[in-house]
Design a protein around this motif. Structure first.
Motif, PDB file in Angstrom:
ATOM      1  N   MET A  64       0.849  -1.185   0.000  1.00 19.90           N
ATOM      2  CA  MET A  64       0.000   0.000   0.000  1.00 19.90           C
ATOM      3  C   MET A  64       0.895   1.249   0.000  1.00 19.90           C
ATOM      4  SD  MET A  64      -3.390  -0.392   0.298  1.00 19.90           S
ATOM      5  CE  MET A  64      -4.420  -1.842   0.253  1.00 19.90           C
ATOM      6  N   ASN A  65       0.490   2.276  -0.753  1.00 18.87           N
ATOM      7  CA  ASN A  65       1.291   3.501  -0.832  1.00 18.87           C
ATOM      8  C   ASN A  65       1.063   4.393   0.397  1.00 18.87           C
ATOM      9  OD1 ASN A  65      -1.088   5.023  -1.245  1.00 18.87           O
ATOM     10  ND2 ASN A  65      -0.803   5.147  -3.446  1.00 18.87           N
ATOM     11  N   GLU A  66       1.642   5.590   0.370  1.00 16.58           N
ATOM     12  CA  GLU A  66       1.555   6.508   1.513  1.00 16.58           C
ATOM     13  C   GLU A  66       0.127   6.947   1.817  1.00 16.58           C
ATOM     14  OE1 GLU A  66       2.238   8.658  -2.260  1.00 16.58           O
ATOM     15  OE2 GLU A  66       3.418   7.138  -1.259  1.00 16.58           O
ATOM     16  N   ASN A  67      -0.785   6.763   0.858  1.00 13.99           N
ATOM     17  CA  ASN A  67      -2.197   7.075   1.074  1.00 13.99           C
ATOM     18  C   ASN A  67      -3.010   5.833   1.426  1.00 13.99           C
ATOM     19  OD1 ASN A  67      -1.898   9.856   0.443  1.00 13.99           O
ATOM     20  ND2 ASN A  67      -1.889   9.338  -1.722  1.00 13.99           N
ATOM     21  N   SER A  68      -2.304   4.737   1.725  1.00 14.74           N
ATOM     22  CA  SER A  68      -2.938   3.446   2.043  1.00 14.74           C
ATOM     23  C   SER A  68      -3.799   2.946   0.890  1.00 14.74           C
ATOM     24  CB  SER A  68      -3.771   3.530   3.333  1.00 14.74           C
ATOM     25  OG  SER A  68      -2.970   3.907   4.417  1.00 14.74           O
ATOM     26  N   GLU A  69      -3.310   3.141  -0.337  1.00 12.14           N
ATOM     27  CA  GLU A  69      -4.036   2.739  -1.539  1.00 12.14           C
ATOM     28  C   GLU A  69      -3.122   1.958  -2.472  1.00 12.14           C
ATOM     29  OE1 GLU A  69      -6.957   6.594  -2.163  1.00 12.14           O
ATOM     30  OE2 GLU A  69      -5.161   6.423  -3.387  1.00 12.14           O
ATOM     31  N   VAL A  70      -3.757   1.209  -3.364  1.00 14.32           N
ATOM     32  CA  VAL A  70      -3.058   0.574  -4.473  1.00 14.32           C
ATOM     33  C   VAL A  70      -4.027   0.520  -5.648  1.00 14.32           C
ATOM     34  CG1 VAL A  70      -3.618  -1.801  -3.797  1.00 14.32           C
ATOM     35  CG2 VAL A  70      -1.614  -1.370  -5.186  1.00 14.32           C
ATOM     36  N   THR A  71      -3.533   0.851  -6.835  1.00 12.77           N
ATOM     37  CA  THR A  71      -4.326   0.762  -8.060  1.00 12.77           C
ATOM     38  C   THR A  71      -3.612  -0.211  -8.983  1.00 12.77           C
ATOM     39  OG1 THR A  71      -5.173   3.009  -7.828  1.00 12.77           O
ATOM     40  CG2 THR A  71      -5.286   2.037 -10.019  1.00 12.77           C
ATOM     41  N   PHE A  72      -4.377  -1.137  -9.568  1.00 13.04           N
ATOM     42  CA  PHE A  72      -3.787  -2.154 -10.419  1.00 13.04           C
ATOM     43  C   PHE A  72      -4.684  -2.431 -11.617  1.00 13.04           C
ATOM     44  CE2 PHE A  72      -6.370  -4.125  -7.193  1.00 13.04           C
ATOM     45  CZ  PHE A  72      -7.083  -5.110  -7.849  1.00 13.04           C
ATOM     46  N   LYS A  73      -4.072  -2.996 -12.668  1.00 14.30           N
ATOM     47  CA  LYS A  73      -4.813  -3.370 -13.865  1.00 14.30           C
ATOM     48  C   LYS A  73      -5.729  -4.550 -13.522  1.00 14.30           C
ATOM     49  CE  LYS A  73      -4.373  -4.701 -18.640  1.00 14.30           C
ATOM     50  NZ  LYS A  73      -3.591  -5.403 -19.624  1.00 14.30           N
TER      51      LYS A  73
END
Length: 100
Positions: A64-73
């Motif tokens: 998870m990134n610094e915003n507690s998110e992940v975006t994936f295909k």
């Protein structure tokens, strides 16, 4: 006095670990999925492992990134998104449960 101190420390220690992992995923309608993670006590999921499994195999892993998110295909077919913050702190979301 020592017994009261030990009792108080044990309560503080147990409450420090009393939180649950939380994750929500949504379809961006552009062939990507975004998942947001966190904990019930308001803690960030920054750096927590995120995994995509399909047919029992891990096909994608990141954190998870610094915003507690992940975006994936968005994978073709059924898959499961997993937030893995350690034993007892996992969240599984099946692709059929992800909406726009």
């Amino acid at each position: 006095m020592i017994k009261k101190t030990i009792f108080l420390l044990s309560i503080l220690a147990s409450s420090a670990f009393a939180h649950s992992a939380i994750m929500n995923c949504f379809d961006n309608a552009d062939e990507t999925i975004t998942c947001e993670g966190g904990f019930s006590d308001g803690s960030s999921a920054n750096g927590v492992y995120f995994i995509i499994e399909q047919d029992g195999k891990e096909i994608y892993e990141t954190k998870m990134n610094e915003n507690s998110e992940v975006t994936f295909k968005k994978p073709k077919g059924e898959f499961t998104a997993i937030l893995d913050a350690g034993e007892g702190h996992e969240v599984y979301i099946k692709s059929k449960d992800i909406t726009q």
